[in-house]
Scaffold this motif. Structure first.
Motif, PDB file in Angstrom:
ATOM      1  N   GLY A 365     -59.037  92.083 -42.535  1.00  0.00           N
ATOM      2  CA  GLY A 365     -59.604  92.509 -43.799  1.00  0.00           C
ATOM      3  C   GLY A 365     -60.298  93.851 -43.731  1.00  0.00           C
ATOM      4  O   GLY A 365     -61.070  94.201 -44.621  1.00  0.00           O
ATOM      5  N   PHE A 366     -60.008  94.618 -42.684  1.00  0.00           N
ATOM      6  CA  PHE A 366     -60.652  95.919 -42.501  1.00  0.00           C
ATOM      7  C   PHE A 366     -59.640  97.064 -42.418  1.00  0.00           C
ATOM      8  O   PHE A 366     -59.922  98.111 -41.859  1.00  0.00           O
ATOM      9  CB  PHE A 366     -61.503  95.928 -41.223  1.00  0.00           C
ATOM     10  N   THR A 367     -58.463  96.862 -42.967  1.00  0.00           N
ATOM     11  CA  THR A 367     -57.405  97.863 -42.832  1.00  0.00           C
ATOM     12  C   THR A 367     -57.472  98.957 -43.890  1.00  0.00           C
ATOM     13  O   THR A 367     -56.787  99.972 -43.780  1.00  0.00           O
ATOM     14  CB  THR A 367     -56.026  97.204 -42.947  1.00  0.00           C
ATOM     15  N   ARG A 368     -58.278  98.753 -44.956  1.00  0.00           N
ATOM     16  CA  ARG A 368     -58.304  99.644 -46.116  1.00  0.00           C
ATOM     17  C   ARG A 368     -56.936  99.687 -46.793  1.00  0.00           C
ATOM     18  O   ARG A 368     -56.580 100.661 -47.436  1.00  0.00           O
ATOM     19  CB  ARG A 368     -58.738 101.053 -45.711  1.00  0.00           C
ATOM     20  N   ARG A 369     -56.198  98.617 -46.633  1.00  0.00           N
ATOM     21  CA  ARG A 369     -54.869  98.504 -47.246  1.00  0.00           C
ATOM     22  C   ARG A 369     -54.724  97.216 -48.039  1.00  0.00           C
ATOM     23  O   ARG A 369     -53.631  96.688 -48.206  1.00  0.00           O
ATOM     24  CB  ARG A 369     -53.782  98.611 -46.171  1.00  0.00           C
ATOM     25  N   GLY A 370     -55.844  96.701 -48.520  1.00  0.00           N
ATOM     26  CA  GLY A 370     -55.823  95.551 -49.401  1.00  0.00           C
ATOM     27  C   GLY A 370     -55.259  94.296 -48.773  1.00  0.00           C
ATOM     28  O   GLY A 370     -55.275  94.112 -47.549  1.00  0.00           O
ATOM     29  N   LEU A 371     -54.729  93.411 -49.631  1.00  0.00           N
ATOM     30  CA  LEU A 371     -54.230  92.125 -49.173  1.00  0.00           C
ATOM     31  C   LEU A 371     -52.966  92.256 -48.333  1.00  0.00           C
ATOM     32  O   LEU A 371     -52.667  91.389 -47.518  1.00  0.00           O
ATOM     33  CB  LEU A 371     -53.975  91.222 -50.383  1.00  0.00           C
ATOM     34  N   LEU A 372     -52.247  93.357 -48.514  1.00  0.00           N
ATOM     35  CA  LEU A 372     -51.065  93.599 -47.688  1.00  0.00           C
ATOM     36  C   LEU A 372     -51.481  93.789 -46.234  1.00  0.00           C
ATOM     37  O   LEU A 372     -50.853  93.267 -45.314  1.00  0.00           O
ATOM     38  CB  LEU A 372     -50.320  94.837 -48.201  1.00  0.00           C
ATOM     39  N   GLY A 373     -52.559  94.536 -46.021  1.00  0.00           N
ATOM     40  CA  GLY A 373     -53.081  94.736 -44.677  1.00  0.00           C
ATOM     41  C   GLY A 373     -53.664  93.456 -44.100  1.00  0.00           C
ATOM     42  O   GLY A 373     -53.508  93.171 -42.908  1.00  0.00           O
ATOM     43  N   THR A 374     -54.310  92.661 -44.953  1.00  0.00           N
ATOM     44  CA  THR A 374     -54.861  91.375 -44.529  1.00  0.00           C
ATOM     45  C   THR A 374     -53.762  90.458 -44.004  1.00  0.00           C
ATOM     46  O   THR A 374     -53.893  89.843 -42.948  1.00  0.00           O
ATOM     47  CB  THR A 374     -55.591  90.699 -45.702  1.00  0.00           C
ATOM     48  N   ALA A 375     -52.673  90.354 -44.747  1.00  0.00           N
ATOM     49  CA  ALA A 375     -51.564  89.481 -44.340  1.00  0.00           C
ATOM     50  C   ALA A 375     -50.981  89.917 -42.999  1.00  0.00           C
ATOM     51  O   ALA A 375     -50.703  89.091 -42.126  1.00  0.00           O
ATOM     52  CB  ALA A 375     -50.484  89.489 -45.417  1.00  0.00           C
ATOM     53  N   SER A 376     -50.817  91.219 -42.830  1.00  0.00           N
ATOM     54  CA  SER A 376     -50.258  91.752 -41.589  1.00  0.00           C
ATOM     55  C   SER A 376     -51.143  91.413 -40.388  1.00  0.00           C
ATOM     56  O   SER A 376     -50.666  90.944 -39.352  1.00  0.00           O
ATOM     57  CB  SER A 376     -50.091  93.274 -41.707  1.00  0.00           C
ATOM     58  N   ASP A 377     -52.451  91.630 -40.531  1.00  0.00           N
ATOM     59  CA  ASP A 377     -53.367  91.365 -39.425  1.00  0.00           C
ATOM     60  C   ASP A 377     -53.488  89.879 -39.129  1.00  0.00           C
ATOM     61  O   ASP A 377     -53.614  89.471 -37.969  1.00  0.00           O
ATOM     62  CB  ASP A 377     -54.747  91.949 -39.736  1.00  0.00           C
ATOM     63  N   ALA A 378     -53.467  89.045 -40.166  1.00  0.00           N
ATOM     64  CA  ALA A 378     -53.573  87.599 -39.963  1.00  0.00           C
ATOM     65  C   ALA A 378     -52.416  87.076 -39.112  1.00  0.00           C
ATOM     66  O   ALA A 378     -52.615  86.227 -38.228  1.00  0.00           O
ATOM     67  CB  ALA A 378     -53.598  86.882 -41.315  1.00  0.00           C
ATOM     68  N   ILE A 379     -51.229  87.583 -39.358  1.00  0.00           N
ATOM     69  CA  ILE A 379     -50.063  87.164 -38.577  1.00  0.00           C
ATOM     70  C   ILE A 379     -50.195  87.606 -37.124  1.00  0.00           C
ATOM     71  O   ILE A 379     -49.937  86.833 -36.192  1.00  0.00           O
ATOM     72  CB  ILE A 379     -48.777  87.731 -39.211  1.00  0.00           C
ATOM     73  N   LYS A 380     -50.634  88.840 -36.899  1.00  0.00           N
ATOM     74  CA  LYS A 380     -50.808  89.359 -35.535  1.00  0.00           C
ATOM     75  C   LYS A 380     -51.854  88.549 -34.769  1.00  0.00           C
ATOM     76  O   LYS A 380     -51.659  88.191 -33.605  1.00  0.00           O
ATOM     77  CB  LYS A 380     -51.219  90.822 -35.580  1.00  0.00           C
ATOM     78  N   ILE A 381     -52.962  88.266 -35.425  1.00  0.00           N
ATOM     79  CA  ILE A 381     -54.047  87.526 -34.773  1.00  0.00           C
ATOM     80  C   ILE A 381     -53.591  86.123 -34.392  1.00  0.00           C
ATOM     81  O   ILE A 381     -53.835  85.658 -33.265  1.00  0.00           O
ATOM     82  CB  ILE A 381     -55.270  87.462 -35.705  1.00  0.00           C
ATOM     83  N   SER A 382     -52.932  85.444 -35.308  1.00  0.00           N
ATOM     84  CA  SER A 382     -52.518  84.064 -35.041  1.00  0.00           C
ATOM     85  C   SER A 382     -51.499  84.000 -33.899  1.00  0.00           C
ATOM     86  O   SER A 382     -51.541  83.078 -33.084  1.00  0.00           O
ATOM     87  CB  SER A 382     -51.927  83.436 -36.305  1.00  0.00           C
ATOM     88  N   ARG A 383     -50.618  84.967 -33.831  1.00  0.00           N
ATOM     89  CA  ARG A 383     -49.643  84.989 -32.732  1.00  0.00           C
ATOM     90  C   ARG A 383     -50.324  85.235 -31.397  1.00  0.00           C
ATOM     91  O   ARG A 383     -50.010  84.598 -30.391  1.00  0.00           O
ATOM     92  CB  ARG A 383     -48.588  86.053 -33.004  1.00  0.00           C
ATOM     93  N   ASP A 384     -51.274  86.155 -31.394  1.00  0.00           N
ATOM     94  CA  ASP A 384     -51.958  86.498 -30.143  1.00  0.00           C
ATOM     95  C   ASP A 384     -52.794  85.337 -29.640  1.00  0.00           C
ATOM     96  O   ASP A 384     -52.720  84.978 -28.456  1.00  0.00           O
ATOM     97  CB  ASP A 384     -52.847  87.728 -30.374  1.00  0.00           C
ATOM     98  N   ILE A 385     -53.570  84.724 -30.519  1.00  0.00           N
ATOM     99  CA  ILE A 385     -54.366  83.576 -30.108  1.00  0.00           C
ATOM    100  C   ILE A 385     -53.466  82.389 -29.789  1.00  0.00           C
ATOM    101  O   ILE A 385     -53.724  81.631 -28.853  1.00  0.00           O
ATOM    102  CB  ILE A 385     -55.387  83.205 -31.206  1.00  0.00           C
ATOM    103  N   GLY A 386     -52.383  82.234 -30.558  1.00  0.00           N
ATOM    104  CA  GLY A 386     -51.447  81.145 -30.306  1.00  0.00           C
ATOM    105  C   GLY A 386     -50.843  81.206 -28.912  1.00  0.00           C
ATOM    106  O   GLY A 386     -50.695  80.174 -28.239  1.00  0.00           O
TER     107      GLY A 386
END
Length: 407
Positions: A365-386
């Motif tokens: 939620g810190f990409t300055r790219r709105g919900l599109l940036g949020t979705a992108s980061d959420a996927i990256k984070i979940s894969r990395d922690i997964g």
């Protein structure tokens, strides 16, 4: 989640979390939690308010709609209902968030305000303290985002103003300001939309333009301006795209400089990528500025008892002041001993690599790219922690709920 109490007396209740601790139950926190579930990873969301998406539910005005078409605002794994309009309303977006949480069985812990979060290097875990518990985990996801708290500027003399002074976080409708002379400080999307809403109730808004600003039509050739920009960016250089957008904007909206709305020298998309300053998407206020119903004022020099003095020497009387000055991150107030964030609460590492820090720290939620940036980061984070979660599980490493904690 298990208890990590030891035999010591008078210590704060402590809970181990067998998965990441997510701070914030807005769209960012919900998206990460959902994506983690898809990767088989449990999580706990700590939310200071009493509901999900509190910014949308409690601190937005009634006439708000999504600035971008719904396909650019979907969270991962769950789209908007097909019957929703192109630009969903505030109420529709909130219902989408509620459906999202129900679909993924996400149940945040409400009224849990994080007072302090710090990495324990000795134990290799994050300690996250609320008003009544300490939560401990190997991972911490900061999902409070760029818009956690209202940004209240310091304006000379504002304490002497005798009328109401409100931030847009508490503004609901122009009905409260019928036939009033209103000073709107801030000319971003919120300031413009509030001015438009005030006109619906026969108020007289004066909008303060403190700096240069890009105004673009929300749609070009019947299509979303943002959608066109994203499509063209795949084929042409950014600066050429900006020239195209400005050419069309000047043709459809006219020369905004003549209205006191001076454009920056840097193009709209390049400027947003560099600074996070979003161009204003016109939803009708520009025609009201041209007709004189909304007046554009230079920067405020001083607020007086009955009005304001401006940089160009003018002085006017007002009944109310609305601060459309945006929001800011609150991360520095509670995340301690971490140099991952700037003093303004933004990741020091620029997009697209600002989603991961050290020692199991993540941000969304810190990409300055709105919900599109949020979705992108959420996927990256979940894969990395997964990936880490599966490694721990396969190696049959120690269960965190039985990991001893000595203070």
């Amino acid at each position: 989640m298990g208890s990590c109490k030891d035999d010591h007396e008078n210590q704060q209740d402590c809970l181990w979390v067998n998965g990441p601790i997510i701070v914030g139950a807005g769209p960012s926190g919900l998206a990460v939690s959902a994506c983690l579930k898809e990767n088989g990873v449990p999580s706990v969301i700590l939310e200071r308010s009493d509901c999900i998406s509190s910014l949308w539910q409690q601190r937005t005005y009634d006439c708000l709609k999504l600035h971008l078409p719904k396909q650019f605002c979907e969270l991962p794994l769950f789209g908007f209902p097909e019957n929703f309009p192109k630009y969903p309303t505030k109420r529709q977006f909130i219902s989408y968030m509620e459906s999202y949480a129900r679909h993924f069985s996400i149940e945040p812990k409400f009224k849990k305000e994080v007072k302090r979060a710090e990495f324990d290097h000795g134990r290799g875990v994050w300690r996250v303290q609320t008003q009544d518990f300490e939560y401990v985990s190997k991972w911490l996801v900061v999902a409070t985002g760029e818009n956690a708290d209202p940004n209240i500027p310091e304006i000379s003399g504002i304490e002497s103003f005798e009328g109401p002074v409100v931030h847009t976080s508490v503004y609901k409708s122009g009905a409260e300001f019928k036939q009033q002379r209103v000073l709107v400080v801030g000319c971003g999307n919120s300031g413009m939309e509030v001015s438009l809403d005030l006109c619906r109730y026969n108020a007289s808004p004066n909008i303060v333009v403190r700096s240069t600003i890009h105004i673009l039509p929300r749609e070009m050739f019947g299509l979303s301006t943002f959608g066109i920009a994203m499509a063209l960016l795949k084929w042409i250089p950014l600066r050429l795209l900006d020239k195209f957008l400005l050419l069309v904007a000047n043709f459809t909206l006219g020369n905004t400089d003549r209205l006191g709305l001076w454009r920056p020298k840097t193009g709209p998309i390049e400027l947003k990528n560099a600074t996070g300053k979003t161009p204003v998407l016109d939803v009708g206020v520009l025609s009201l500025i041209k007709s004189g119903k909304v007046k554009v004022m230079e920067g405020v020099k001083e607020i007086t008892r009955n009005g304001a003095k401006f940089m160009d020497g003018q002085e006017r009387e007002f009944d109310s002041i609305i601060l459309a000055t945006g929001y800011k991150s609150n991360v520095p107030s509670w995340l301690k001993a971490s140099d991952f964030f700037t003093g303004e609460g933004m990741p020091k590492t620029p997009f697209p690599n600002g989603w991961k820090g050290e020692n199991g720290l993540y941000t969304v939620g810190f990409t300055r790219r709105g919900l599109l940036g949020t979705a992108s980061d959420a996927i990256k984070i979940s894969r990395d922690i997964g990936d880490q979660w599966r490694t721990i599980k396969n190696n049959k490493k120690i269960c965190f709920s039985h990991f001893p904690l000595n203070r």
